[in-house]
Motif scaffolding. Sequence first.
Motif, PDB file in Angstrom:
ATOM      1  N   PRO A  46       0.812  -1.275  -0.087  1.00 19.68           N
ATOM      2  CA  PRO A  46      -0.009  -0.074   0.058  1.00 19.68           C
ATOM      3  C   PRO A  46       0.853   1.151  -0.161  1.00 19.68           C
ATOM      4  N   PHE A  47       0.474   2.379  -0.436  1.00 18.78           N
ATOM      5  CA  PHE A  47       0.996   3.529  -0.840  1.00 18.78           C
ATOM      6  C   PHE A  47       2.357   3.270  -1.742  1.00 18.78           C
ATOM      7  N   GLY A  48       2.383   2.216  -2.368  1.00 20.15           N
ATOM      8  CA  GLY A  48       3.298   2.257  -3.524  1.00 20.15           C
ATOM      9  C   GLY A  48       4.818   1.641  -3.197  1.00 20.15           C
ATOM     10  N   ASP A  49       5.060   1.586  -2.035  1.00 20.99           N
ATOM     11  CA  ASP A  49       6.348   1.011  -1.754  1.00 20.99           C
ATOM     12  C   ASP A  49       6.431   0.330  -0.592  1.00 20.99           C
ATOM     13  N   PRO A  50       7.316  -0.727  -0.057  1.00 21.29           N
ATOM     14  CA  PRO A  50       8.120  -1.490  -1.289  1.00 21.29           C
ATOM     15  C   PRO A  50       7.581  -2.222  -2.234  1.00 21.29           C
ATOM     16  N   LEU A  51       8.402  -2.969  -2.673  1.00 17.18           N
ATOM     17  CA  LEU A  51       8.040  -3.932  -3.768  1.00 17.18           C
ATOM     18  C   LEU A  51       8.133  -5.351  -3.354  1.00 17.18           C
ATOM     19  N   PHE A  52       7.336  -6.226  -3.526  1.00 10.27           N
ATOM     20  CA  PHE A  52       7.613  -7.620  -3.084  1.00 10.27           C
ATOM     21  C   PHE A  52       7.922  -8.639  -4.378  1.00 10.27           C
ATOM     22  N   LEU A  53       9.144  -9.075  -4.422  1.00 12.49           N
ATOM     23  CA  LEU A  53       9.521  -9.706  -5.557  1.00 12.49           C
ATOM     24  C   LEU A  53       9.707 -11.060  -5.297  1.00 12.49           C
ATOM     25  N   ASN A  54       9.815 -11.839  -6.519  1.00 18.48           N
ATOM     26  CA  ASN A  54      10.351 -13.207  -6.677  1.00 18.48           C
ATOM     27  C   ASN A  54      11.582 -13.070  -7.393  1.00 18.48           C
ATOM     28  N   ILE A  55      12.675 -13.129  -6.805  1.00 16.55           N
ATOM     29  CA  ILE A  55      14.040 -13.076  -7.590  1.00 16.55           C
ATOM     30  C   ILE A  55      14.596 -14.356  -7.430  1.00 16.55           C
ATOM     31  N   HIS A  59      11.820 -15.033  -2.256  1.00 22.29           N
ATOM     32  CA  HIS A  59      10.695 -13.991  -2.158  1.00 22.29           C
ATOM     33  C   HIS A  59      11.283 -13.005  -1.223  1.00 22.29           C
ATOM     34  N   VAL A  60      11.417 -11.792  -1.649  1.00 21.64           N
ATOM     35  CA  VAL A  60      12.260 -10.596  -0.972  1.00 21.64           C
ATOM     36  C   VAL A  60      11.140  -9.258  -1.065  1.00 21.64           C
ATOM     37  N   ALA A  61      11.183  -8.552  -0.286  1.00 20.05           N
ATOM     38  CA  ALA A  61      10.776  -6.999  -0.489  1.00 20.05           C
ATOM     39  C   ALA A  61      11.818  -6.167  -0.387  1.00 20.05           C
ATOM     40  N   ILE A  62      11.981  -5.087  -1.394  1.00 25.16           N
ATOM     41  CA  ILE A  62      12.999  -3.916  -1.578  1.00 25.16           C
ATOM     42  C   ILE A  62      12.426  -2.776  -1.685  1.00 25.16           C
ATOM     43  N   ARG A  63      12.762  -1.601  -1.395  1.00 23.47           N
ATOM     44  CA  ARG A  63      12.443  -0.318  -1.347  1.00 23.47           C
ATOM     45  C   ARG A  63      12.520  -0.009  -3.006  1.00 23.47           C
ATOM     46  N   ILE A  64      11.739   0.953  -3.339  1.00 24.13           N
ATOM     47  CA  ILE A  64      12.035   1.496  -4.811  1.00 24.13           C
ATOM     48  C   ILE A  64      13.138   2.239  -5.215  1.00 24.13           C
ATOM     49  N   GLU A  65      13.823   2.849  -3.982  1.00 27.72           N
ATOM     50  CA  GLU A  65      15.227   3.457  -4.382  1.00 27.72           C
ATOM     51  C   GLU A  65      16.207   2.422  -4.685  1.00 27.72           C
ATOM     52  N   THR A  66      16.094   1.093  -4.278  1.00 29.11           N
ATOM     53  CA  THR A  66      16.837   0.096  -4.678  1.00 29.11           C
ATOM     54  C   THR A  66      16.665  -0.526  -5.934  1.00 29.11           C
TER      55      THR A  66
ATOM     56  N   ASP B 372       6.280  -0.329   5.927  1.00 29.63           N
ATOM     57  CA  ASP B 372       7.692   0.294   5.920  1.00 29.63           C
ATOM     58  C   ASP B 372       7.491   1.788   5.243  1.00 29.63           C
ATOM     59  N   LYS B 373       6.417   1.794   4.252  1.00 30.72           N
ATOM     60  CA  LYS B 373       6.368   3.314   3.648  1.00 30.72           C
ATOM     61  C   LYS B 373       5.931   4.428   4.936  1.00 30.72           C
ATOM     62  N   ILE B 374       5.098   3.942   5.789  1.00 37.28           N
ATOM     63  CA  ILE B 374       4.493   4.585   6.749  1.00 37.28           C
ATOM     64  C   ILE B 374       5.473   5.035   8.008  1.00 37.28           C
ATOM     65  N   MET B 375       6.021   3.959   8.239  1.00 34.83           N
ATOM     66  CA  MET B 375       7.349   4.147   9.293  1.00 34.83           C
ATOM     67  C   MET B 375       8.520   5.001   8.670  1.00 34.83           C
ATOM     68  N   ARG B 376       8.598   4.953   7.607  1.00 35.88           N
ATOM     69  CA  ARG B 376       9.842   5.729   7.016  1.00 35.88           C
ATOM     70  C   ARG B 376       9.285   7.296   6.987  1.00 35.88           C
ATOM     71  N   LYS B 377       8.082   7.769   6.987  1.00 37.69           N
ATOM     72  CA  LYS B 377       7.763   9.069   7.185  1.00 37.69           C
ATOM     73  C   LYS B 377       8.412   9.699   8.838  1.00 37.69           C
ATOM     74  N   PHE B 378       8.332   8.603   9.413  1.00 38.31           N
ATOM     75  CA  PHE B 378       8.698   8.885  10.857  1.00 38.31           C
ATOM     76  C   PHE B 378      10.143   8.697  11.367  1.00 38.31           C
ATOM     77  N   GLY B 379      11.008   8.336  10.343  1.00 37.33           N
ATOM     78  CA  GLY B 379      12.308   8.135  10.488  1.00 37.33           C
ATOM     79  C   GLY B 379      12.687   6.810  10.938  1.00 37.33           C
ATOM     80  N   LEU B 380      11.655   6.043  10.890  1.00 33.64           N
ATOM     81  CA  LEU B 380      11.835   4.242  11.258  1.00 33.64           C
ATOM     82  C   LEU B 380      11.827   3.482   9.743  1.00 33.64           C
TER      83      LEU B 380
END
Lengths: 80, 700, 41
Positions: A46-55, A59-66, B372-380
């Motif tokens: 939800p909110f578009g980040d992070p992404l759940f991938l099958n590499i 099965h791992v999740a990484i952030r968009i910046e990576t 994750d996305k929510i927590m990052r807003k708070f620096g976590l």
Amino acid sequence: MHTTIHSLKKGEQAIIKDFDIDVVPLKLLEMGCLPGNTVELLQIAPFGDPLFLNINGSHVAIRIETAKEIEVDIIKLNLW
Amino acid sequence: MVSKQNINIALIGNPNVGKTSVFNQLTGLNQQVGNYPGITVEKKIGFCKLPTNIKANILDLPGTYSLNASSIDENVVIELLLNKNDKLYPDVALVVTDVENLKRNLLLFTQIKDLEIPTILVINMADRMKFKGISLDIPYLEEHLKTKIALISSRKGFGIQELKEMIITYRTISTEPCLNSSVIDQDYFDSLRKAFPNQLLYKLWLVITQDVNFLNLDRNEIRSSFTKSHSDLKRLQQKETIKRYQFINDVLKEGLKIDTSIAKDYRSKLDRVLTHKVWGYVIFFLILFVIFQSIFEWSTIPMDYIDASFASLSAYTAAELPAGVLTNLISQGIIPGIGGILIFIPQIAFLFMFISILEESGYMSRVVFLMDKIMRKFGLSGKSVVPLISGTACAIPAIMATRNIENWKERLITILVTPFTTCSARLPVYAIIIGLVIPDTHLFGFLNMQGITLMLLYLLGFGTAIFSAYILNKILKIKGKTYFVVEMPNYKLPLFKNVGINVIEKTKAFVFGAGKIILAISIVLWFLASYGPGKSFNNAEQIITESHINDPLNDQDFENAVASQKLENSYIGIMGKTIEPAISPLGYDWKIGIAIISSFAAREVFVGTLATIYSVGGSDNEVTIKNRMAAEVNPATGEKIFNFASGISLLLFYAFAMQCAGTLAITKKETNSWKWPLGQLVLMSGFAYIVALIAYQILK
Amino acid sequence: MYQEIIAFVVLGIAIAFLIKKFFFKGKKSDKDCGSGCGSCG
């Protein structure tokens, strides 16, 4: 602009092409994120980040910046 | 040579492969949990009897994805495997893998093989092979991986006996590496080999790339002559990883077949719901709600029972043993002290049960992903959720659980704010005060008001943690590379045995760890409350008789009056009276003051302290702590001491104050500086004082 | 009388234990991860 994991749509598969070794963590490589392996976008949080991938079967999740750092070739699935 | 009767076995494996289940299967309850010297990494050793009377010490090493360590937990694995002189150095290594993730799990296996230790490949979760359409060619795999393979299911318990029989043949297992990884830079490794001909090449490579201690060899010496830039080293590590995967892929191409037409997958269906943008959060909060409601509702029954039993035990010993100082110490100091420890067991057991179910089932990773996305807003980080949730059990392991947060700033903030979450030590304090000042009524017929208050306190803890994280994020100027990798394991039904052992271990650690301190403090408090300086203590009877010369008291009232005269003038009374001016604006009397002071050793001492003070102060032994507290009145105003205003003020004080020596110590260890724990102590306690003051002044 | 002696011995043990726990932590800390909540595992 290169195609990266970030450009994948949900359910799409791709082949990992290349990435800058200095920004992609070693741990991800150990999980199988290596050139030539396949990656599939399974789920977007939800909110578009992070992404759940099958590499490569992991099965791992990484952030968009990576995800933006990992170049891929999208596999076009021919449904017909 | 006579074969050794005592062997060391190391269990190694990636996280989420069921390594702990294998450990539990091999050792049962015959295990010891401790810490590695100097660091707070959990060290689990179990004992197991193998066929032909061989005894085995089984060491359960922290889960790691590879021998490229990125945390102190993982360093432990490398340091043990590199140090042949360690008394736990393994005679045989068991690399535990998950049949569904064999490819990735084998990476670590190939690295362990390079260390030339006899290694058995344990392929776990074999019961899932049929379900997933997997078939293995074991002889082929054994030949190419140069190992022996044990196909087991720690869940169903099959293959364990065969594994034990395989272990005793460890001398016959090949110690040859299964691939030659030095080809990634032949010249470099050749010169390395020439310089240190007696050392294992892969060991040298680990010493160069890792931050670990290595006996007999000066790391600087190796590093200075074989140094490479960080980037070059990483490039080589990548090459090494690729090389290993190529080898693994080649072997598995023949050795492992998956019939995808048979494979069933419920993971993706579950994930679609559990990480859904609405349902995901709804389910998460529902789970939290159920946990907190049930902890309160369920644990009050055994808690009340324990409380009442100890009260009658006190009365019994006081009546049956010959009168004297020792009898008083036992009935007023030691028995209430032990009761004050045992009363926490139900809540602690329930909490650890829920937390270990969430972790075992694989749900915790989904929460990380979701938040994750929510927590990052708070620096976590999303990974901060795990410490924040396990902080509801205890901040100490929670702070240790921050180690897998890769970014230092996110990790530091998590460490600093975790003590705000409502740990189990606060729970008994909350429980007793809520029981006294919040009516036991039901809202809409099923929502227990006391349960709701408790849940609000938990939310307050989380809320404060997140709010202070937000502020810290703005204040702290720390830059660092940030990345985030989290494995999303398969969903599994939690195993009763694993959960049970975990709950027993944690509860035992509490009773024998914190319990001893609580008991010792109770004993010291009893003396401080039973002895005092000067006339007003020693001549209490005379003083009371004289002051009531015109209106003689009956026996019972006289005894009570003497007891409270003595208590007020005992050492502890004097200490309490001294600090009373500082705490009376918060609505507390000097007895609560003493309890608060002793709580700075550990919060849970609060209830025990009040129990001791009230036991000494009263002559009637057969009353529970709660009833004594409820009956306490302010002699000046006649008002109850534990009323709504002072109760709320106390709850808030305990919600915010930093009253845990153990947490301060672990923060110091994990941040390597006194600055952070001192900051926690001063800021949190100061904040607690101000909030409690405001609350009392408004509500009174 | 004997009751008093035993009681004070118990007090002595309790104080010695607390002093060891809180003031000599450096030496002991490798085995024990903290004194507070105890459920440190």
